[in-house]
Design a protein around this motif. Structure first.
Motif, PDB file in Angstrom:
ATOM      1  N   UNK A 133       6.519   9.382  -5.740  1.00 16.93           N
ATOM      2  CA  UNK A 133       7.165   8.017  -5.572  1.00 16.93           C
ATOM      3  C   UNK A 133       8.314   8.313  -4.658  1.00 16.93           C
ATOM      4  N   UNK A 134       8.911   9.311  -4.800  1.00 18.92           N
ATOM      5  CA  UNK A 134      10.264   9.699  -3.839  1.00 18.92           C
ATOM      6  C   UNK A 134       9.955   9.627  -2.350  1.00 18.92           C
ATOM      7  N   UNK A 135       8.745  10.228  -2.036  1.00 18.57           N
ATOM      8  CA  UNK A 135       8.108  10.155  -0.830  1.00 18.57           C
ATOM      9  C   UNK A 135       8.081   8.888  -0.266  1.00 18.57           C
ATOM     10  N   UNK A 136       7.259   7.956  -1.022  1.00 22.22           N
ATOM     11  CA  UNK A 136       7.131   6.645  -0.720  1.00 22.22           C
ATOM     12  C   UNK A 136       8.364   5.710  -0.534  1.00 22.22           C
ATOM     13  N   UNK A 137       9.401   6.343  -1.314  1.00 24.42           N
ATOM     14  CA  UNK A 137      10.609   5.609  -1.159  1.00 24.42           C
ATOM     15  C   UNK A 137      11.354   5.912   0.111  1.00 24.42           C
TER      16      UNK A 137
ATOM     17  N   UNK B  92      10.164  16.433  -6.203  1.00 25.62           N
ATOM     18  CA  UNK B  92      10.573  16.198  -4.237  1.00 25.62           C
ATOM     19  C   UNK B  92       9.191  15.467  -3.638  1.00 25.62           C
ATOM     20  N   UNK B  93       9.062  15.760  -2.323  1.00 30.43           N
ATOM     21  CA  UNK B  93       8.207  15.106  -1.389  1.00 30.43           C
ATOM     22  C   UNK B  93       6.881  15.628  -1.537  1.00 30.43           C
ATOM     23  N   UNK B  94       6.885  16.884  -1.979  1.00 27.20           N
ATOM     24  CA  UNK B  94       5.545  17.395  -1.776  1.00 27.20           C
ATOM     25  C   UNK B  94       4.513  16.972  -3.105  1.00 27.20           C
ATOM     26  N   UNK B  95       5.179  16.515  -3.987  1.00 31.36           N
ATOM     27  CA  UNK B  95       4.353  16.176  -5.252  1.00 31.36           C
ATOM     28  C   UNK B  95       3.327  14.991  -4.852  1.00 31.36           C
ATOM     29  N   UNK B  96       2.130  15.560  -5.311  1.00 32.43           N
ATOM     30  CA  UNK B  96       0.831  14.400  -5.093  1.00 32.43           C
ATOM     31  C   UNK B  96       0.655  13.513  -6.451  1.00 32.43           C
ATOM     32  N   UNK B  97       0.683  12.379  -5.995  1.00 35.85           N
ATOM     33  CA  UNK B  97       0.476  11.457  -7.310  1.00 35.85           C
ATOM     34  C   UNK B  97      -0.548  11.861  -8.039  1.00 35.85           C
ATOM     35  N   UNK B  98      -1.446  12.232  -7.407  1.00 36.91           N
ATOM     36  CA  UNK B  98      -3.010  12.536  -8.147  1.00 36.91           C
ATOM     37  C   UNK B  98      -2.716  13.852  -9.195  1.00 36.91           C
TER      38      UNK B  98
ATOM     39  N   UNK C  10       0.700  -1.150  -0.009  1.00 37.95           N
ATOM     40  CA  UNK C  10       0.031  -0.054  -0.004  1.00 37.95           C
ATOM     41  C   UNK C  10       0.940   1.167  -0.130  1.00 37.95           C
ATOM     42  N   UNK C  11       0.717   1.997  -0.967  1.00 37.21           N
ATOM     43  CA  UNK C  11       1.612   3.462  -0.887  1.00 37.21           C
ATOM     44  C   UNK C  11       0.721   4.351  -0.559  1.00 37.21           C
ATOM     45  N   UNK C  12       1.458   5.497  -0.085  1.00 36.97           N
ATOM     46  CA  UNK C  12       0.809   6.731   0.684  1.00 36.97           C
ATOM     47  C   UNK C  12       0.595   7.421  -0.762  1.00 36.97           C
ATOM     48  N   UNK C  13      -0.355   8.252  -0.897  1.00 41.54           N
ATOM     49  CA  UNK C  13      -0.884   9.096  -1.809  1.00 41.54           C
ATOM     50  C   UNK C  13       0.022  10.289  -2.012  1.00 41.54           C
TER      51      UNK C  13
ATOM     52  N   UNK D 273      13.956   9.396   7.710  1.00 40.46           N
ATOM     53  CA  UNK D 273      13.846  10.864   7.569  1.00 40.46           C
ATOM     54  C   UNK D 273      15.103  11.391   7.141  1.00 40.46           C
ATOM     55  N   UNK D 274      14.931  12.463   6.124  1.00 42.34           N
ATOM     56  CA  UNK D 274      16.119  13.204   5.758  1.00 42.34           C
ATOM     57  C   UNK D 274      17.048  12.450   4.782  1.00 42.34           C
ATOM     58  N   UNK D 275      16.443  11.351   4.216  1.00 43.83           N
ATOM     59  CA  UNK D 275      17.213  10.738   2.948  1.00 43.83           C
ATOM     60  C   UNK D 275      17.584  11.663   1.970  1.00 43.83           C
ATOM     61  N   UNK D 276      19.066  11.824   1.473  1.00 47.19           N
ATOM     62  CA  UNK D 276      19.139  12.662   0.572  1.00 47.19           C
ATOM     63  C   UNK D 276      18.688  12.263  -1.077  1.00 47.19           C
ATOM     64  N   UNK D 277      18.805  13.099  -2.095  1.00 47.10           N
ATOM     65  CA  UNK D 277      18.324  12.879  -3.069  1.00 47.10           C
ATOM     66  C   UNK D 277      19.207  11.648  -3.767  1.00 47.10           C
ATOM     67  N   UNK D 278      20.517  11.650  -3.461  1.00 45.35           N
ATOM     68  CA  UNK D 278      21.546  10.581  -3.911  1.00 45.35           C
ATOM     69  C   UNK D 278      20.975   9.273  -3.564  1.00 45.35           C
TER      70      UNK D 278
END
Ligand code: ADP
Ligand code: ADP
Length: 231
Positions: A96-100, A131-137, A90-93, A105-110
């Motif tokens: 994809x980056x947020x889900x990974x 980044x993290x704010x993008x909503x899949x929808x 089950x993924x959060x809405x 917490x605080x994982x870098x882009x790399x």
């Protein structure tokens, strides 16, 4: 460091028949054990007990991680050491980056990109720049079952636990997706102790030990080669 031992484990869900009866086995550090058997045989129960969804009662055997009874380990530190890749994640809405990155917490882009690459993810489902704010929808991204599984694998790679619990999907995937997931799983399992509810022949064939369960008991065990020779 990831050694697992089940010592004569018995377990019964409330008001049910025994789900596990005298189950003993060992996963050495870095080893892979595949659980096979019909539905209801007790495979998921083994994984749930190791993750402490349920605790064993006194006299019903012991489960040890690195020689320590897991009831004596703080649940949080036990769960930190164990990565779970479920059959259907089950993924959060969220992106994809947020889900990974969820769970670290605080994982870098790399770090995110490295995990995504090892999980065989393709550009289409990577949305790191937003980044993290993008909503899949909002982005109109929908992931297939195979893609969601790779997100779960990438998340676990980032968490980097010494122990893995895998519940392989039974659904048929197309062959290129299947190949990607196999590769992603190889990258994930490498160097970790793993306990898998195995459906893929490749997982079964490459396991150090296969346990065949029936009605809560281990009825056969060995490598793939040994089991083929016996039958
Ligand atoms: P498998 O993963 O091999 O399909 P399970 O470990 O899920 O088997 O189930 C083992 C036995 O325990 C079955 O008889 C099943 O019906 C029972 N069982 C599994 N989960 C529960 C539960 N949450 N509550 C009660 N009984 C359960
Ligand atoms: P399927 O591919 O199995 O048809 P769906 O696309 O219907 O799956 O999605 C199943 C669930 O996963 C839904 O709740 C959906 O919102 C969620 N989901 C799908 N893609 C993503 C994603 N990229 N991020 C977060 N949740 C997602």
């Amino acid at each position: 460091d990831g050694e697992i031992e089940f010592e004569n484990v018995n377990f019964t869900y409330d008001g049910r028949q025994a789900a596990l009866k005298g189950v003993s086995f060992k996963v050495p550090k870095g080893g892979s054990v595949a659980l096979v058997g019909e539905s209801g045989a007790g495979k998921s129960t083994i994984l749930r007990l190791l993750y402490r969804f349920y605790d064993l009662k006194e006299g019903d055997g012991r489960i040890l991680v690195d020689g320590q009874d897991i009831r004596d380990v703080k649940q949080a530190s036990l769960r930190k050491a164990i990565g779970v890749v479920p059959q259907d994640s089950v993924l959060f809405n969220a992106s994809v980056a947020y889900n990974i990155g969820y769970g670290k917490f605080g994982a870098t882009q790399e770090e995110l990109e490295e995990a995504a690459k090892a999980a065989q993810m393709h550009d289409r489902i990577l949305t790191f720049p937003e980044g993290y704010e993008t909503k899949v929808g909002e982005r109109g991204i929908r992931l297939s079952g195979g893609e969601k599984q790779r997100v779960a694998i990438a998340r676990t790679l980032l968490k980097n636990p010494p122990i893995l619990l895998l519940d392989e999907a039974t659904s048929a995937l197309d062959t290129s997706t299947e190949r990607d997931i196999q590769k992603a799983l190889q990258n994930l399992v490498q160097g970790r102790s793993s306990l898998s509810i195995a459906h893929r022949l490749s997982t079964i064939a490459s396991a150090d030990l296969i346990l065949v369960l029936k009605d809560g008991q281990i009825v056969e065990q060995g490598t793939h080669k040994q089991l083929l020779e016996q039958n």
